[in-house]
Design an enzyme around this catalytic site. Structure first.
Site, PDB file in Angstrom:
ATOM      1  N   ASP A  13      -6.801   4.955  17.432  1.00  0.00           N
ATOM      2  CA  ASP A  13      -6.138   5.829  18.403  1.00  0.00           C
ATOM      3  C   ASP A  13      -4.618   5.868  18.217  1.00  0.00           C
ATOM      4  O   ASP A  13      -3.872   6.008  19.182  1.00  0.00           O
ATOM      5  CB  ASP A  13      -6.489   5.412  19.849  1.00  0.00           C
ATOM      6  N   LYS A  16      -3.947   9.608  14.467  1.00  0.00           N
ATOM      7  CA  LYS A  16      -4.277  10.072  13.104  1.00  0.00           C
ATOM      8  C   LYS A  16      -4.583  11.570  13.109  1.00  0.00           C
ATOM      9  O   LYS A  16      -4.165  12.300  12.219  1.00  0.00           O
ATOM     10  CB  LYS A  16      -5.502   9.306  12.555  1.00  0.00           C
ATOM     11  N   GLY A  40     -12.524   9.407  17.842  1.00  0.00           N
ATOM     12  CA  GLY A  40     -12.149  10.495  18.741  1.00  0.00           C
ATOM     13  C   GLY A  40     -10.738  10.883  18.376  1.00  0.00           C
ATOM     14  O   GLY A  40      -9.801  10.126  18.625  1.00  0.00           O
ATOM     15  N   HIS A  41     -10.575  12.030  17.726  1.00  0.00           N
ATOM     16  CA  HIS A  41      -9.253  12.463  17.291  1.00  0.00           C
ATOM     17  C   HIS A  41      -8.848  13.684  18.111  1.00  0.00           C
ATOM     18  O   HIS A  41      -9.486  14.729  18.010  1.00  0.00           O
ATOM     19  CB  HIS A  41      -9.259  12.799  15.794  1.00  0.00           C
ATOM     20  N   GLN A 223     -11.015   5.234  12.724  1.00  0.00           N
ATOM     21  CA  GLN A 223     -10.845   3.825  13.090  1.00  0.00           C
ATOM     22  C   GLN A 223      -9.510   3.321  12.495  1.00  0.00           C
ATOM     23  O   GLN A 223      -8.595   4.109  12.354  1.00  0.00           O
ATOM     24  CB  GLN A 223     -12.028   2.956  12.640  1.00  0.00           C
ATOM     25  N   GLY A 303     -13.858   6.897  27.514  1.00  0.00           N
ATOM     26  CA  GLY A 303     -13.083   6.938  28.761  1.00  0.00           C
ATOM     27  C   GLY A 303     -12.637   5.555  29.239  1.00  0.00           C
ATOM     28  O   GLY A 303     -12.026   5.418  30.297  1.00  0.00           O
ATOM     29  N   ARG A 332       3.924   8.656  19.281  1.00  0.00           N
ATOM     30  CA  ARG A 332       4.042   8.317  20.704  1.00  0.00           C
ATOM     31  C   ARG A 332       5.299   7.530  21.041  1.00  0.00           C
ATOM     32  O   ARG A 332       5.315   6.754  22.007  1.00  0.00           O
ATOM     33  CB  ARG A 332       2.778   7.568  21.174  1.00  0.00           C
TER      34      ARG A 332
HETATM   35  P1  GDP Z   1      -6.594   9.046  16.692  1.00  0.00           P
HETATM   36  O1  GDP Z   1      -7.943   8.525  17.027  1.00  0.00           O
HETATM   37  O2  GDP Z   1      -5.823   8.123  15.819  1.00  0.00           O
HETATM   38  O3  GDP Z   1      -6.603  10.448  16.150  1.00  0.00           O
HETATM   39  O4  GDP Z   1      -5.791   9.095  18.076  1.00  0.00           O
HETATM   40  P2  GDP Z   1      -6.374   9.685  19.470  1.00  0.00           P
HETATM   41  O5  GDP Z   1      -6.455  11.154  19.356  1.00  0.00           O
HETATM   42  O6  GDP Z   1      -7.580   8.935  19.895  1.00  0.00           O
HETATM   43  O7  GDP Z   1      -5.230   9.218  20.459  1.00  0.00           O
HETATM   44  C1  GDP Z   1      -3.902   9.627  20.290  1.00  0.00           C
HETATM   45  C2  GDP Z   1      -3.478  10.500  21.488  1.00  0.00           C
HETATM   46  O8  GDP Z   1      -2.079  10.654  21.446  1.00  0.00           O
HETATM   47  C3  GDP Z   1      -4.037  11.905  21.471  1.00  0.00           C
HETATM   48  O9  GDP Z   1      -4.274  12.315  22.785  1.00  0.00           O
HETATM   49  C4  GDP Z   1      -2.912  12.738  20.837  1.00  0.00           C
HETATM   50  O10 GDP Z   1      -2.930  14.093  21.257  1.00  0.00           O
HETATM   51  C5  GDP Z   1      -1.714  12.037  21.373  1.00  0.00           C
HETATM   52  N1  GDP Z   1      -0.501  12.037  20.544  1.00  0.00           N
HETATM   53  C6  GDP Z   1      -0.392  11.982  19.192  1.00  0.00           C
HETATM   54  N2  GDP Z   1       0.912  11.867  18.834  1.00  0.00           N
HETATM   55  C7  GDP Z   1       1.613  11.827  19.984  1.00  0.00           C
HETATM   56  C8  GDP Z   1       3.006  11.666  20.280  1.00  0.00           C
HETATM   57  O11 GDP Z   1       3.850  11.509  19.414  1.00  0.00           O
HETATM   58  N3  GDP Z   1       3.360  11.651  21.616  1.00  0.00           N
HETATM   59  C9  GDP Z   1       2.451  11.792  22.607  1.00  0.00           C
HETATM   60  N4  GDP Z   1       2.890  11.761  23.858  1.00  0.00           N
HETATM   61  N5  GDP Z   1       1.133  11.948  22.364  1.00  0.00           N
HETATM   62  C10 GDP Z   1       0.730  11.947  21.070  1.00  0.00           C
HETATM   63  P1  IMO Z   2     -10.418   6.447  16.154  1.00  0.00           P
HETATM   64  O1  IMO Z   2     -10.781   7.107  14.844  1.00  0.00           O
HETATM   65  C1  IMO Z   2     -10.448   2.920  18.696  1.00  0.00           C
HETATM   66  C2  IMO Z   2     -13.844   0.190  18.241  1.00  0.00           C
HETATM   67  C3  IMO Z   2     -14.760   0.096  19.455  1.00  0.00           C
HETATM   68  C4  IMO Z   2     -15.202  -1.353  19.317  1.00  0.00           C
HETATM   69  C5  IMO Z   2     -15.341  -1.521  17.808  1.00  0.00           C
HETATM   70  C6  IMO Z   2     -16.765  -1.339  17.283  1.00  0.00           C
HETATM   71  O2  IMO Z   2     -10.464   7.365  17.311  1.00  0.00           O
HETATM   72  O3  IMO Z   2      -9.144   5.684  16.034  1.00  0.00           O
HETATM   73  P2  IMO Z   2     -18.310   0.786  16.940  1.00  0.00           P
HETATM   74  O4  IMO Z   2     -18.822   1.793  17.926  1.00  0.00           O
HETATM   75  O5  IMO Z   2     -17.505   1.372  15.834  1.00  0.00           O
HETATM   76  O6  IMO Z   2     -19.384  -0.130  16.434  1.00  0.00           O
HETATM   77  O7  IMO Z   2     -17.325  -0.143  17.813  1.00  0.00           O
HETATM   78  O8  IMO Z   2     -14.502  -0.543  17.225  1.00  0.00           O
HETATM   79  N1  IMO Z   2     -13.626   1.561  17.739  1.00  0.00           N
HETATM   80  C7  IMO Z   2     -12.511   2.269  17.955  1.00  0.00           C
HETATM   81  N2  IMO Z   2     -11.425   1.986  18.709  1.00  0.00           N
HETATM   82  N3  IMO Z   2     -10.506   4.062  17.984  1.00  0.00           N
HETATM   83  C8  IMO Z   2     -11.571   4.344  17.208  1.00  0.00           C
HETATM   84  O9  IMO Z   2     -11.631   5.412  16.403  1.00  0.00           O
HETATM   85  C9  IMO Z   2     -12.658   3.442  17.205  1.00  0.00           C
HETATM   86  N4  IMO Z   2     -13.861   3.427  16.590  1.00  0.00           N
HETATM   87  C10 IMO Z   2     -14.430   2.258  16.902  1.00  0.00           C
HETATM   88  O10 IMO Z   2     -14.066   0.323  20.647  1.00  0.00           O
HETATM   89  O11 IMO Z   2     -14.181  -2.215  19.755  1.00  0.00           O
HETATM   90 MG    MG Z   3      -9.130   8.083  18.690  1.00  0.00          MG
END
Ligand code: GDP
Ligand code: IMO
Ligand code: MG
Length: 429
Positions: A13, A16, A40-41, A223, A303, A332
């Site tokens: 998270d 990416k 979850g991207h 991940q 969530g 961020r």
């Molecule tokens: P990922 O799994 O690595 O793709 O990251 P996620 O999408 O799960 O979580 C990152 C969150 O931060 C998402 O809601 C993005 O829209 C948001 N985001 C990404 N870059 C920035 C930033 O520079 N500032 C803020 N405020 N939000 C960002």
């Molecule tokens: P993105 O791509 C954050 C974590 C789960 C758990 C562990 C194992 O959005 O960054 P799994 O379901 O893969 O067997 O769970 O890995 N986990 C993540 N945490 N971002 C992710 O993906 C994750 N994918 C798996 O929360 O701790």
């Molecule tokens: Mg994510």
């Protein structure tokens, strides 16, 4: 024809999806190479938020080819739902191609994930319960069902029978849970196969042509480094290799196909699920809580509230080594705008002595203490800034110290979720 791998440098998270979406402007092809719908991207384009779990973030552009490589695991119901939802938002997905080699996540994987977690009780991993671990277990056990099997009616019927008998025995005899019905599952998955067949091809072979044409390729990591099955905080990890080397194995190219590696780093640290976290903050009304509330740090997939803490530059430095990161993309940074004081962990201490590397043993890691440096905050809204020199001096000092400890150049600084909220220090594609 540069090719760039984008990986997570912490526990996921990091943003990416946002960085891949930004870089994808200049890419011809975007490839997901590992993980499954546990990812979850979130990508924000023109104020519309897209939550992608399996589809590569490049899908939001017309004219970019997107591959799901051999290294991912695919839950057909989830990917078809994602395809439907994104089509409804007007996105063209005609250039999506799915490898014939990924392993298929079946309902017994999901059920086993839930049952295994429940059986672990207090010792649970905190998985996303999407069946990812059990599916990769079958892959390694050489009993899995691949996409090429799913789309071949006879092979699928035969393999499913053998697998379901074995899994039903475990589900009923070990866990005392209800078995699955073969005929019902067969019918449902043959239906999925009919919908998926048109996307399935040998994406590794297709990538060979892409490279021959000299096109720009972006590999999208899911991940993160410390969720890696080999290099993460085992057993609190995922069941695949999110690290950069697997971009090659997981897509069907060799290591020399990769030119650059971008390590995405959130300006602080978060983790969802169980496992060690040296810089975690446990406060309810201090900086940890502020990061969670200002940053809406709640999981995209589940969530769940994300655990929050100060930036750990030791893990970023380790991620740099494990992935050959040559540029950092810091995301961020804007979430820290209102913090008067910000800490960064620049080293670890174990039993009073400084240590340079992350211990393998979780018992030792649990006793590691962070060595912090404190920074003055910038107390300015930076979300509208587009040039590095225009960032407040205190923000630059923070970033430059991270770059120094990690031993990696800054490539991108992100100050908001939107495409334009991106400061570029190094053009990579
Ligand atoms: P990922 O799994 O690595 O793709 O990251 P996620 O999408 O799960 O979580 C990152 C969150 O931060 C998402 O809601 C993005 O829209 C948001 N985001 C990404 N870059 C920035 C930033 O520079 N500032 C803020 N405020 N939000 C960002
Ligand atoms: P993105 O791509 C954050 C974590 C789960 C758990 C562990 C194992 O959005 O960054 P799994 O379901 O893969 O067997 O769970 O890995 N986990 C993540 N945490 N971002 C992710 O993906 C994750 N994918 C798996 O929360 O701790
Ligand atoms: Mg994510």
């Amino acid at each position: 024809m540069p090719s760039v791998v984008v990986i997570g440098s912490q526990w996921g998270d990091e943003g990416k999806g946002k960085i891949v979406d930004y870089l994808a402007q200049k890419a011809d092809v975007v490839v997901r190479y590992s993980g499954g719908s546990n990812a979850g991207h979130t990508v924000v384009v023109d104020d519309v938020s897209y939550k992608l779990r399996l589809l590569p973030s490049g899908i939001l552009y017309t004219g970019k080819t997107c591959f799901l490589g051999n290294g991912v695991v695919i839950n057909p119901g989830v990917v078809l739902q994602e395809i439907r939802e994104i089509k409804e938002k007007g996105v063209d997905i005609s250039r999506l191609l799915i490898s014939d080699r990924p392993h298929v996540v079946l309902p017994y994987h999901t059920r086993l994930d839930e049952l295994q977690e429940a059986a672990l009780g207090q010792k649970k991993i905190g998985t996303t319960k999407g069946g990812i671990g059990p599916c990769y277990m079958d892959k390694v056990a050489r009993t899995g069902i691949r996409m090429c099997d799913l789309i071949d009616k006879e092979t699928f019927a035969e393999k499913l029978k053998i697998q379901l008998d074995a899994k039903n025995a475990i589900i009923t005899k070990i866990y005392g849970a209800e078995p699955f019905d073969y005929e019902q599952m067969l019918k449902q998955f043959l239906g999925y196969a009919d919908e998926l067949r048109l996307y399935v091809t040998d994406t590794g072979a297709a990538l060979e042509e892409v490279f021959e044409k000299g096109q720009n390729v972006l590999f999208e990591g899911a991940q993160a480094t410390f969720l890696d099955i080999d290099h993460g905080t085992y057993p609190y990890v995922t069941s695949s290799n999110p690290t950069a080397a697997n971009a090659a194995t997981g897509s069907g190219v060799g290591p020399r196909a990769i030119d650059h590696v971008v390590g995405v780093v959130k300006a602080y640290t978060t983790r969802v699920g169980e496992g060690p976290f040296v810089t975690e903050l446990h406060d309810t009304d201090g900086p940890g809580n502020e990061m969670r509330e200002t940053g809406h740090e709640y999981g995209t997939v589940t969530g769940r509230p994300r655990r929050c803490g100060w930036l750990d530059a030791v893990i970023v430095r380790t991620a740099a080594r494990l992935n050959s990161i040559d540029y950092l993309a810091i995301t961020r940074l804007d979430i820290l705008d209102k913090m008067p004081k910000i800490k960064m962990c620049v080293g670890y201490k174990y039993r009073g002595e400084a240590i340079r590397h992350i211990p393998a043993s979780l018992k030792v890691l649990a006793q590691v203490e962070p060595i912090y440096e404190e920074f003055d905050g910038w107390l300015t809204d930076i979300s509208g800034i587009r040039k590095y020199e225009e960032l407040p001096l205190n923000a630059r000092k923070y970033l430059e110290r991270l770059s120094e400890v990690a031993g990696v150049e800054l490539g991108i600084v992100s100050v908001g979720a939107g495409r334009k909220q991106t400061i570029v220090l190094k053009e990579l594609l």
